[in-house]
Design an enzyme around this catalytic site. Structure first.
Site, short mmCIF file in Angstrom:
data_model
loop_
_atom_site.label_atom_id
_atom_site.label_comp_id
_atom_site.label_asym_id
_atom_site.label_seq_id
_atom_site.Cartn_x
_atom_site.Cartn_y
_atom_site.Cartn_z
N LYS A 211 12.68 17.62 -4.83
CA LYS A 211 11.99 18.86 -5.21
C LYS A 211 12.82 20.06 -5.10
O LYS A 211 12.95 20.80 -5.82
CB LYS A 211 10.62 19.22 -4.18
N TRP B 42 8.57 -2.45 4.22
CA TRP B 42 7.22 -3.29 4.14
C TRP B 42 7.72 -4.86 4.06
O TRP B 42 7.14 -5.73 4.66
CB TRP B 42 6.50 -3.02 2.93
N PRO C 169 0.90 -1.22 0.13
CA PRO C 169 0.17 0.03 0.02
C PRO C 169 0.85 1.29 0.14
O PRO C 169 1.53 1.28 1.03
CB PRO C 169 -0.65 0.03 1.31
N GLN D 186 12.59 -1.08 0.77
CA GLN D 186 11.32 -1.74 1.61
C GLN D 186 11.96 -3.09 2.16
O GLN D 186 11.04 -3.74 2.80
CB GLN D 186 10.20 -1.95 0.84
N LYS E 77 19.75 11.76 -6.76
CA LYS E 77 18.71 11.43 -6.41
C LYS E 77 17.66 12.63 -6.79
O LYS E 77 17.91 13.61 -6.59
CB LYS E 77 19.00 11.06 -4.80
N ASP F 99 -2.24 2.82 2.29
CA ASP F 99 -1.86 2.96 3.53
C ASP F 99 -2.18 4.58 3.95
O ASP F 99 -1.44 5.56 3.23
CB ASP F 99 -0.09 2.88 3.49
N TRP G 105 3.95 1.19 9.89
CA TRP G 105 4.36 0.12 9.24
C TRP G 105 3.55 -0.98 9.77
O TRP G 105 3.83 -2.16 8.99
CB TRP G 105 6.06 0.24 9.40
#
Length: 993
Positions: free
Chosen positions: A610, A574, A47, A570, A607, A86, A534
């Site tokens: 913004k 997750w 999610p 992850q 990377k 999520d 989490w």
């Protein structure tokens, strides 16, 4: 016949039509339901947190999560899959804080928890819709009508059931531990969250002088990079068996430090007065830098039983204790301990019964009566340094750049802060976590023992609670009278507390529910914390079904998952929480196969952020180039575990290299099939040319390899294999077969070419369906349903092709591979000599391995035609042939040379070919159809005039010109251009005949 196909295609426009078709005809739902009864294949949709717009890295994961289930569905698997969202946690809260202009937790209390959580719900729903829209647009086939959402009542109750089960089995406990604490967010982070936020930071590097008690002018020299922890100092630690030196410096001061560190720490001249073992230093005490009583700090003492208040003597001094953790690799060999900050310090404090001093509040500000009170810890550093400098307690200072953990959501430096937190005792099943990982297939394989395995081997207990507002409430109640704790989780518990009537289980409503104490009958109030978000996502295999209260069969059929896929970070997020909860609850892995994707960076390898302005908006890419283009680029650009550099230029190249090559081949077939009004499903002769047999053989080989790679969860290499096939289909089969389609008579060879290309393209549309679902649908709709209305309504309702071993001809494949090898070397030889392919040459010489000599003789006519040479000559070696006038290119046992001498006759033939090329381009620019007959007008003198006369039949045939004329150019119609060829001028005009 077929719907006409333009050579120029607008992929975004095409895809919108396909999306409408899918929605109108419920293609996704039917693709799943028609396989009911087949073997089940389960995807867990990790999610995404609905706190902002999806980024390019999210699209990457969704593409990989889409391609595998699509393939499995076409294989016959029953693969229902649900979207998941999520919606809880700090990320959502921070987004709302930004909208409200809130910067601290206290402002949330002032605003009102009820209103704040309502804003969180609304924000999550807002971004859920945005995620759903983009997910649909990229062709992510998943059930959006019945998603699991972590803020749902049923989901929360399942999470409570999990916590209660862990509670009953002794896995949940409250510990006074040092946790990574975010002062901006006001809550602890789990170890896997900390791993997401390391950045390079610059901190002070100080050598501090701690004055020995009872010794004049003598100091322990101690190194630190966190001056703000010095007011909490309670002891110094030394290595018992290491040697320490007492040195005198020119100022007359005497300093104690490790002998191994003297040369690295002492600046300028010094004299060693004596040496001793670290254990001999344990008899000394020293004066604190800051007296906690004068600072107004609460003085408490640590012990194995906890933290209790204590009194201090009038003449306070602190101890020196032994520490196995003391390193000789950096610093002075003496470590400053502040048990309120740092896990090692805290554990040492418990063992040695040290003072526990906490001069920093949970917002990271120093309190008490210090000159630097009220400052954030990092802002207090320079003031502390100034204070110690004025007191002559700093021996040396510098700056240190090192990796430091920051909050992965708000970029605030974390503080390792001792406080009470609720934990899941994952260390109790550490060996089981490691063992069950052996049963999981990881892609790429090195993740198993590498990033994921290392994380499991370094496992620490999971900090479960968060001092926040928008999340699954921690279902633990505490008695106000006797301090008894109770954990709820069953339906009976809910009914007893009258929670069943609560429509919303979130704060503040749940906080208003009280339970009777089972021990004393007093009032129990809920612990105000919420659960780590989490945990919500890790519980999704259970909670998505509301298990165990409902849908028990659905849970059992879908657990464990056959496939999950997310980014490599992850492995500590997750992927880990899924694995940990599954092993804790069921003693088995939660998933069988996992693709761990590398991160996406910009074209320079930076990377995306913004702040740097290098973030790519996926909507902009899709609207400009189409979803299939982005899907194909993301799948093929890099293997799953590698970092991907996103470059718009490389995306455009991928479109040209693959999508447009595929489209042009499809357009070529449809255009000529419609002109000839041929039924390509019928072939009147069983005899196929060697080119037909070759491309059919290659396609079956490709299908077999793609199936093998996809079965091995390797979409990247599978797609690259398809791309190789499309290249040879277009650039060899179609190009070598063009004249078969151009023939005016409908002979058997022409029908065989149509039959072959049709079957290959139709099969290819099915092979491509999981990868580029929109374009493959377009091909299938036109190729299949135009001729067979009874065919499945969508390519996504078809079976994935099976390779036919009887159609694989190794001999013809070898022959054509030899042809392509020789032609490639011959073209390189031409390029080396700077001779265009359109210029005929007298001869090419070829050297091949002896076993390939006979095959080369059989292939000579087609190779000579490809190389545009009049004859092909086989040579045994370069030494045997006079190659003085040849341009030669070699590759191992292969070599090809082209004769560079060009006769006047060959030059004129080359000019004729160049004229044909220019006329063909003019036909396209004038908008003529392929079959249109034209009249060609020309004005040329000299050599070009002779060429137009001598090669008039050739030029007319190649350009479909009914006549070539030197008459005056048409004034009101036609298309006109001037050209310069080989230094000669020619004017050309074309008009429809």
């Amino acid at each position: 016949m077929f719907k006409p196909v333009e050579s120029k295609v607008n992929f975004p426009e095409l895809e919108q039509k396909v999306l409408n078709f899918w929605q109108k005809n419920n293609i996704f739902e039917r693709s799943v339901s028609q396989r009911k009864g087949g073997q089940r294949f389960t995807l867990y949709d990790g999610p995404p947190t609905t706190n902002g717009d999806p980024g390019l890295h999210h699209i990457l994961a969704r593409v990989f999560k889409d391609v595998i289930p699509r393939y499995k569905t076409m294989q016959g698997y029953y693969a229902p899959r649900r979207a998941g969202w999520d919606t809880h946690g700090l990320p959502v809260e921070l987004e709302v804080e930004r909208e409200l202009g809130i910067s601290h937790k206290s402002q949330i209390e002032d605003y009102g928890v009820e209103k704040f959580n309502q804003r969180c719900r609304e924000s999550a729903l807002h971004y859920m819709r945005k995620w759903e829209n983009l997910s649909k647009r990229i062709g992510y086939f998943i059930d959006y009508q019945h998603p699991y959402t972590t803020f749902d009542r049923e989901y929360i109750q399942s999470c409570w059931w999990v916590i209660r089960k862990l509670w009953d089995e002794g896995f949940i406990y409250q510990g006074y531990k040092v946790t990574p604490h975010c002062p901006r967010c006001g809550t602890s982070l789990s170890s896997h969250e900390v791993a997401l936020g390391y950045q390079e930071a610059e901190d002070p590097s100080l050598h501090i002088k701690f004055k020995l008690a009872g010794q004049d002018n003598t100091y322990f020299l101690v190194w630190t990079t966190t001056p703000w922890t010095l007011p909490a100092n309670a002891a110094l630690a030394v290595a018992s068996e290491e040697e320490y030196s007492l040195v005198e410096i020119p100022s007359g001061e005497r300093l104690i430090l490790a002998s191994k560190r003297v040369s690295g720490c002492i600046q300028g001249a010094y004299r060693v007065l004596s040496q001793m073992k670290g254990r001999e230093l344990l008899k000394f005490t020293y004066f604190p830098l800051y007296d906690p009583r004068r600072a107004g700090l609460e003085v408490r003492r640590l012990s194995a039983q906890g933290i209790t208040p204590c009194d201090l003597p009038q003449d306070i001094s602190y101890p020196v204790i032994p520490g196995e953790f003391v390193s000789m690799d950096e610093g002075s060999g003496i470590v400053h301990l502040a048990p309120a900050f740092g896990e090692v310090d805290f554990d040492a404090g418990k063992e040695a019964g040290l003072l526990f001093l906490q001069p920093v509040d949970r917002e990271g500000k120093i309190w008490g009566k210090f000159s630097f009170s009220g400052k954030f810890v990092k802002d207090a550093d320079p003031l502390i340094i100034q204070d110690l400098t004025e007191r002559n307690l700093i021996y040396g200072q510098d700056k240190l750049k090192h990796a430091y953990p920051f909050c992965w959501r708000c970029d605030t430096p974390l503080l390792y802060y001792a406080k009470k937190t609720w934990y899941v005792r994952t260390t109790r099943v550490k060996e089981e976590l490691i063992q069950k990982n052996e049963e999981i297939n990881w892609y790429p394989p090195f993740i198993k023992q590498g990033r994921f395995g290392d994380w499991l081997r370094g496992n620490v207990d999971w900090a479960l609670s968060r001092e926040r507002y928008w999340g699954t409430p921690l279902p633990i109640w505490k008695c106000e009278s006797c301090d008894e704790y109770s954990c709820i989780g069953t339906a009976e518990d809910l009914a007893e507390g009258d929670l069943s009537r609560l429509a919303d289980l979130h704060r503040p409503y749940i906080d208003e529910v009280f339970l009777p104490c089972p021990r004393c009958g007093g009032k129990m109030r809920r612990i105000p914390d919420v659960v780590d978000a989490w945990f919500d996502s890790g519980a999704m295999p259970i909670a998505q079904w509301g298990y165990p209260f409902q849908n028990g069969q659905e849970f059992e059929q879908s657990f464990p998952a056959d496939f999950i896929c997310e980014a490599v970070d992850q492995t500590r997020g997750w992927f880990y929480t899924l694995h940990a909860l599954s092993v804790l609850l069921f003693d088995r892995p939660c998933f069988r196969n996992a693709i761990s994707l590398g991160l996406i960076v910009d074209s320079s390898g930076e990377k995306m952020s913004k702040a740097k302005g290098n973030v790519v908006d996926p909507w902009a890419v899709v609207e400009k180039y189409g979803a299939d283009a982005l899907r194909w680029y993301l799948i093929t650009s890099s293997p799953p575990g590698n970092t991907r550099r996103f470059s718009e230029e490389e995306l455009v190249q991928a479109i040209r290299r693959f999508l447009l090559t595929l489209w042009n081949t499809y357009s070529f077939f449809v255009t000529y099939a419609n002109i000839d009004k041929v039924d390509p499903t019928v072939i009147h002769s069983p005899s196929l040319s060697y080119l037909d047999r070759w491309i059919i053989s290659e396609e079956n080989l490709m299908i077999g390899e793609v199936r093998r790679l996809m079965d091995d969860f390797n979409p990247t290499d599978a797609a690259r294999r398809i791309e190789e096939f499309v290249d040879i289909l277009s650039n060899w089969y179609v190009r070598r077969s063009r004249r078969r389609f151009w023939k005016s008579e409908n002979d058997d060879d022409k029908r065989a070419a149509y039959f072959t290309l049709y079957q290959v393209l139709l099969s290819l549309s099915k092979v491509l369906a999981p990868f580029i679902p929109f374009t493959s649908e377009e091909l299938y709709q036109n190729l299949a349903l135009s001729l067979s209305p009874q065919a499945p309504e969508s390519v996504h309702l078809c079976d994935f092709p099976q390779p036919d071993s009887q159609m694989i001809d190794p001999e013809v494949c070898t022959q054509v591979q030899l042809s392509m090898k020789v032609v490639s070397l011959g073209r390189a030889a031409r390029s080396k000599a700077g001779i265009k392919v359109r210029q005929p040459l007298e001869e090419a010489v070829v050297k091949v391995p002896p076993k390939a000599g006979k095959e080369l003789t059989d292939l000579s006519p087609s190779i000579a035609e490809e190389l545009n040479v009049k004859k092909l000559r086989l040579i045994g070696s370069e030494a045997e042939a006079d190659l003085k006038h040849y341009s030669l290119v070699e590759d191992g046992e292969y070599a090809v040379g082209v004769k560079m001498t060009i006769s006047p006759e060959l030059r004129q033939e080359g000019m004729a070919r160049e004229i044909v090329h220019r006329l063909q381009t003019m036909r396209r620019k004038a908008g003529f159809d392929i079959q249109d007959r034209i009249i060609t007008y020309y004005q040329a003198d000299g050599v070009l005039g002779e060429v137009m006369h001598s090669f008039s039949s050739y030029v007319a045939q190649e350009t479909l010109s009914r006549e070539l004329t030197r008459e005056a150019f048409p004034s009101d119609e036609g298309y006109f251009e001037k050209h310069r060829i080989e230094g000669e001028n020619i004017a050309l005009a074309v008009k429809k005949a």
